[in-house]
Design an enzyme around this catalytic site. Structure first.
Site: not given
Ligand code: E4P
Length: 218
Positions: A87
């Site tokens: 990522k």
């Molecule tokens: C995506 O990969 C992120 O980990 C996540 O969806 C972020 O979500 P949030 O905005 O609820 O922290």
């Protein structure tokens, strides 16, 4: 549409896996911190534990933001397990790293996508997934779901292979709307997935069926 769970909590990952609906996992540094996972080796060990529970892709985020650092970290993560997807944040060096990973057959998830232009750049660089954050856009009074539709249109116009991984989904309607708008994957907390189960007419109907069965079988 594939379902990924957005957590580093092993019990919740196992619960979603046991439901038979889980296709993968997304994590981020905040989610790892929430579970008290810190230190390089403990973080790597935790990714391995996640890979043992689920069969599909597991996104593991790099901390570096410079090209060399992202490549070094990403290579180490990718070598850890075949299910790991690296990522990478949507920054200039991240984009260059995504191209490098694509050229070296390492799958990537370009994270922190908030505009169609960012998604287009990541797709052109060869990202396996883009992660548009719908909930965080909603938080600042911008239509997060519209971003899913916009990216779908662009990717379909040019037949990009990059998959749309709708992220920051917070509730069941986010999941349903992502499915309607053609997201390839949605990642959500377990609570949002479980909420899809519920309907008051299901509860009422079941109560009636069980009551009638009991009446007829006294
Ligand atoms: C995506 O990969 C992120 O980990 C996540 O969806 C972020 O979500 P949030 O905005 O609820 O922290």
């Amino acid at each position: 549409m594939q379902f990924f769970i957005d957590t580093a909590n092993l019990d919740q990952i196992q619960e979603a896996q046991d439901l038979g609906i889980l296709d993968g996992v997304t994590t981020n540094p905040s989610l790892m911190f929430k579970e008290g996972i810190s230190g390089e080796q403990k973080i790597l060990d935790h990714y391995l534990k996640i890979c043992e529970i689920v069969d599909g892709d597991v996104s593991a985020e790099v901390i570096a933001t410079d090209f060399d650092g992202i490549i070094k970290e990403g290579q180490a993560l990718a070598e850890l397990h075949e299910q790991i997807v690296v990522k990478v944040p949507m920054v200039k060096d991240g984009l260059k790293a995504i191209r490098w990973f694509a050229d070296n057959d390492i799958p990537t998830n370009c994270t922190l996508i908030f505009s169609p232009g960012q998604a287009l750049l990541a797709a052109k660089a060869g990202a396996t997934y883009v992660s548009p954050f719908i909930g965080r856009l909603d938080d600042v009074s911008t239509d997060g779901l519209q971003l899913i539709s916009d990216i779908r249109l662009i990717f379909d116009n040019y037949l990009f292979d990059t998959e749309i991984l709708a992220a920051s989904a917070r509730h069941p309607m986010h999941i349903i709307e992502c499915a309607k708008r053609g997201a390839d994957v949605v990642t959500a907390p377990l609570s949002a997935m479980l909420a899809l189960l519920n309907h008051p007419l299901t509860d009422k109907g079941l109560e009636q069926f069980l009551a009638d069965h009991a009446k007829g079988n006294k």
